[in-house]
Design a protein around this motif. Sequence first.
Motif, PDB file in Angstrom:
ATOM      1  N   ASP A 141       0.814  -1.198   0.000  1.00  0.00           N
ATOM      2  CA  ASP A 141       0.000   0.000   0.000  1.00  0.00           C
ATOM      3  C   ASP A 141       0.859   1.264   0.000  1.00  0.00           C
ATOM      4  N   PHE A 142       2.049   1.204   0.590  1.00  0.00           N
ATOM      5  CA  PHE A 142       2.927   2.364   0.689  1.00  0.00           C
ATOM      6  C   PHE A 142       4.136   2.260  -0.227  1.00  0.00           C
ATOM      7  N   ARG A 143       4.126   1.302  -1.132  1.00  0.00           N
ATOM      8  CA  ARG A 143       5.259   1.161  -2.048  1.00  0.00           C
ATOM      9  C   ARG A 143       5.418   2.411  -2.908  1.00  0.00           C
ATOM     10  N   HIS A 144       4.291   3.050  -3.210  1.00  0.00           N
ATOM     11  CA  HIS A 144       4.285   4.284  -4.008  1.00  0.00           C
ATOM     12  C   HIS A 144       3.593   5.371  -3.199  1.00  0.00           C
TER      13      HIS A 144
ATOM     14  N   TYR B 114       8.782   5.064  -6.106  1.00  0.00           N
ATOM     15  CA  TYR B 114       8.719   3.610  -6.144  1.00  0.00           C
ATOM     16  C   TYR B 114       9.631   3.104  -5.061  1.00  0.00           C
ATOM     17  N   GLU B 115       9.360   1.930  -4.583  1.00  0.00           N
ATOM     18  CA  GLU B 115      10.159   1.330  -3.513  1.00  0.00           C
ATOM     19  C   GLU B 115      10.238   2.265  -2.319  1.00  0.00           C
TER      20      GLU B 115
ATOM     21  N   GLY C  55      10.377   5.533  -1.910  1.00  0.00           N
ATOM     22  CA  GLY C  55      11.192   6.737  -1.889  1.00  0.00           C
ATOM     23  C   GLY C  55      12.471   6.629  -2.684  1.00  0.00           C
ATOM     24  N   ILE C  56      12.827   5.440  -3.148  1.00  0.00           N
ATOM     25  CA  ILE C  56      14.117   5.232  -3.799  1.00  0.00           C
ATOM     26  C   ILE C  56      14.119   5.675  -5.265  1.00  0.00           C
ATOM     27  N   GLY C  57      13.074   5.393  -6.022  1.00  0.00           N
ATOM     28  CA  GLY C  57      13.008   5.773  -7.428  1.00  0.00           C
ATOM     29  C   GLY C  57      11.723   6.513  -7.728  1.00  0.00           C
ATOM     30  N   TRP C  58      11.670   7.181  -8.884  1.00  0.00           N
ATOM     31  CA  TRP C  58      10.494   7.954  -9.273  1.00  0.00           C
ATOM     32  C   TRP C  58       9.874   7.416 -10.551  1.00  0.00           C
ATOM     33  N   ALA C  59       8.569   7.679 -10.693  1.00  0.00           N
ATOM     34  CA  ALA C  59       7.828   7.379 -11.914  1.00  0.00           C
ATOM     35  C   ALA C  59       6.720   8.415 -12.037  1.00  0.00           C
ATOM     36  N   ASP C  60       6.055   8.421 -13.198  1.00  0.00           N
ATOM     37  CA  ASP C  60       4.898   9.295 -13.362  1.00  0.00           C
ATOM     38  C   ASP C  60       3.638   8.447 -13.390  1.00  0.00           C
TER      39      ASP C  60
END
Length: 171
Positions: A92-95, A143-144, A146-151
């Motif tokens: 639930d908090f992955r993103h 993503y993950e 706080g480690i990576g970003w996506a749109d």
Amino acid sequence: MALQRILVVKILVVSLLNGCINANKEVCKTSIEGASTQDWIKWGDNFYKVIMEKMPWLEARDTCAEMGGVMVTPKSENEGRFLAGITPLSDDFRHFWINCNDRLVEGTWECDGKTDIPYQPWLGNGYEPNNYGINGEDCGVTYEGGIGWADCPCSLQLHAVCKKPLAVLHL
């Protein structure tokens, strides 16, 4: 209930690591108006609050503003790892939302009101941001944790993390 206990333990560990627990082992209180001790977590020169309710990007941004803060945008890998550490351990908090978007001009990303963004950990070696789908994706997410970003589409219901400058009163 177990998830709530895990979050409390994570808050205490993060607070201890960042020197925000006094001799009585109490978490620092903030001088932030309307904030309780349990709400905000100190890290570096800021306080952070995990928003437990899911909401669209604009609502998350406005919710943080109503609390006198801004939706977080990780400024470094360390801050991203910190954010991963304070969000619950669940899919639930992955993103969660970040304060980045390209709503005005597709492909011109703005984070915290600026287009000059030195730290941009977009995922997939150029795959993200990709504006995928018929309606596009104009709002940033981590993503993950706080480690990576996506749109993603701004209408998705996701959690957010708010951030405020440091103002601490030790008990």
